[in-house]
Design an enzyme around this catalytic site. Structure first.
Site, mmCIF file in Angstrom:
data_model
loop_
_atom_site.group_PDB
_atom_site.id
_atom_site.type_symbol
_atom_site.label_atom_id
_atom_site.label_comp_id
_atom_site.label_asym_id
_atom_site.label_seq_id
_atom_site.Cartn_x
_atom_site.Cartn_y
_atom_site.Cartn_z
ATOM 1 N N ARG A 36 5.581 8.306 25.570
ATOM 2 C CA ARG A 36 5.249 8.891 23.974
ATOM 3 C C ARG A 36 6.325 7.923 23.143
ATOM 4 O O ARG A 36 7.519 8.448 23.443
ATOM 5 C CB ARG A 36 5.114 9.999 23.733
ATOM 6 C CG ARG A 36 3.866 10.712 24.692
ATOM 7 C CD ARG A 36 2.435 10.221 24.170
ATOM 8 N NE ARG A 36 1.360 11.009 24.903
ATOM 9 C CZ ARG A 36 0.679 10.230 25.523
ATOM 10 N NH1 ARG A 36 0.618 8.988 25.614
ATOM 11 N NH2 ARG A 36 -0.294 11.015 26.069
ATOM 12 N N ARG A 63 7.478 -1.910 -1.546
ATOM 13 C CA ARG A 63 7.684 -1.089 -0.172
ATOM 14 C C ARG A 63 7.613 -2.217 0.962
ATOM 15 O O ARG A 63 6.799 -2.958 1.154
ATOM 16 C CB ARG A 63 6.337 -0.238 0.244
ATOM 17 C CG ARG A 63 6.341 0.860 -0.703
ATOM 18 C CD ARG A 63 7.397 1.811 -0.382
ATOM 19 N NE ARG A 63 7.365 3.211 -1.272
ATOM 20 C CZ ARG A 63 8.159 4.349 -0.768
ATOM 21 N NH1 ARG A 63 9.251 3.808 -0.331
ATOM 22 N NH2 ARG A 63 7.888 5.368 -1.425
ATOM 23 N N ALA A 75 7.772 11.425 -4.731
ATOM 24 C CA ALA A 75 8.070 11.946 -3.379
ATOM 25 C C ALA A 75 9.425 11.520 -2.751
ATOM 26 O O ALA A 75 9.921 10.587 -3.030
ATOM 27 C CB ALA A 75 7.025 11.581 -2.449
ATOM 28 N N GLU A 96 13.250 10.533 -9.710
ATOM 29 C CA GLU A 96 12.329 9.196 -9.924
ATOM 30 C C GLU A 96 11.476 8.947 -11.286
ATOM 31 O O GLU A 96 11.392 8.067 -11.716
ATOM 32 C CB GLU A 96 11.323 9.273 -9.001
ATOM 33 C CG GLU A 96 11.661 9.118 -7.380
ATOM 34 C CD GLU A 96 10.663 9.167 -6.511
ATOM 35 O OE1 GLU A 96 9.418 9.043 -6.668
ATOM 36 O OE2 GLU A 96 10.998 8.837 -5.313
ATOM 37 N N GLY A 115 0.135 10.748 15.409
ATOM 38 C CA GLY A 115 -0.186 10.155 16.702
ATOM 39 C C GLY A 115 1.522 9.514 16.972
ATOM 40 O O GLY A 115 1.479 9.028 18.019
ATOM 41 N N GLU A 140 20.422 4.860 -5.074
ATOM 42 C CA GLU A 140 20.914 3.528 -5.465
ATOM 43 C C GLU A 140 20.053 2.435 -4.858
ATOM 44 O O GLU A 140 20.145 1.211 -5.507
ATOM 45 C CB GLU A 140 22.291 3.397 -5.141
ATOM 46 C CG GLU A 140 22.534 3.661 -3.631
ATOM 47 C CD GLU A 140 24.097 3.412 -3.455
ATOM 48 O OE1 GLU A 140 24.503 2.897 -2.347
ATOM 49 O OE2 GLU A 140 24.886 4.253 -3.846
#
Length: 186
Positions: A36, A63, A75, A96, A115, A140
């Site tokens: 795993r 991203r 978040a 943010e 998973g 930063e």
């Protein structure tokens, strides 16, 4: 049927600032062995910040994992200064967006992708927002643009593929349920 998998051996193959990568040798319920690959994570909190005129404050950022822009609810990761996940949510909203809220409500929590990771995310709703005069600085390495989106604008971001991370998709459906409850209550 037994579903438990016994860990026979666990080996950390990399430990970064945000995650730890582990390979476990496990014994399956039928006695067979398997590997795993697990990403360990300290957990995170997210915020659904609603303005008084029923807009949702979102953040736009690049991203690298998906090599594209992403529009998301604020978040961030729990850190050693946070007493609990609500403190994380408050800190992240301020860092943010430059906002805080007078009213906070726990909404839900979930494992993002069990998973392969143990990341646990807790989501809060923030209302009665106010701007902070001298807010905490963003991390930063973060380049963020704050967006105040109407309900229709947020769904348009979703339809254009700009809003697709799980926590923010959840936020859209939460907002939809919230609007339906208000409409039914009239």
């Amino acid at each position: 049927m037994t579903f438990y998998e016994e860990t026979i051996r666990s080996k950390t193959i990399y430990k970064g600032n945000v995650t730890e990568y582990v390979v476990d040798d496990v014994k399956l319920p039928d006695g067979k062995m398997a590997k795993r690959e697990i990403v360990r994570h300290d957990g995170a909190a997210a915020v659904l910040p609603f303005t008084n005129d029923d807009k949702l404050i979102l953040v736009k950022q690049y991203r690298k994992a998906i090599d594209q822009l992403s529009i998301e609810i604020p978040a961030g990761l729990k850190d050693e200064t946070d007493e609990n996940s609500m403190e994380t949510a408050k800190r992240e909203l301020e860092e943010e967006t430059g906002y805080n809220a007078k009213s906070w409500k726990f909404v839900t929590s979930f494992y993002s992708t069990p998973g392969f990771t143990d990341e646990f995310l807790e989501i809060y709703e923030a209302t009665d927002l106010f701007q902070i005069e001298d807010p905490l600085s963003p991390d930063e390495d973060e380049n963020i643009e704050v967006i105040k989106a109407t309900y229709d604008e947020a769904w348009d971001y979703y339809n254009k593929g700009l809003l697709r991370d799980s926590k923010t998709v959840f936020a859209l459906f939460y907002w939809k349920m919230r609007k339906l409850e208000i409409k039914l209550g009239e």
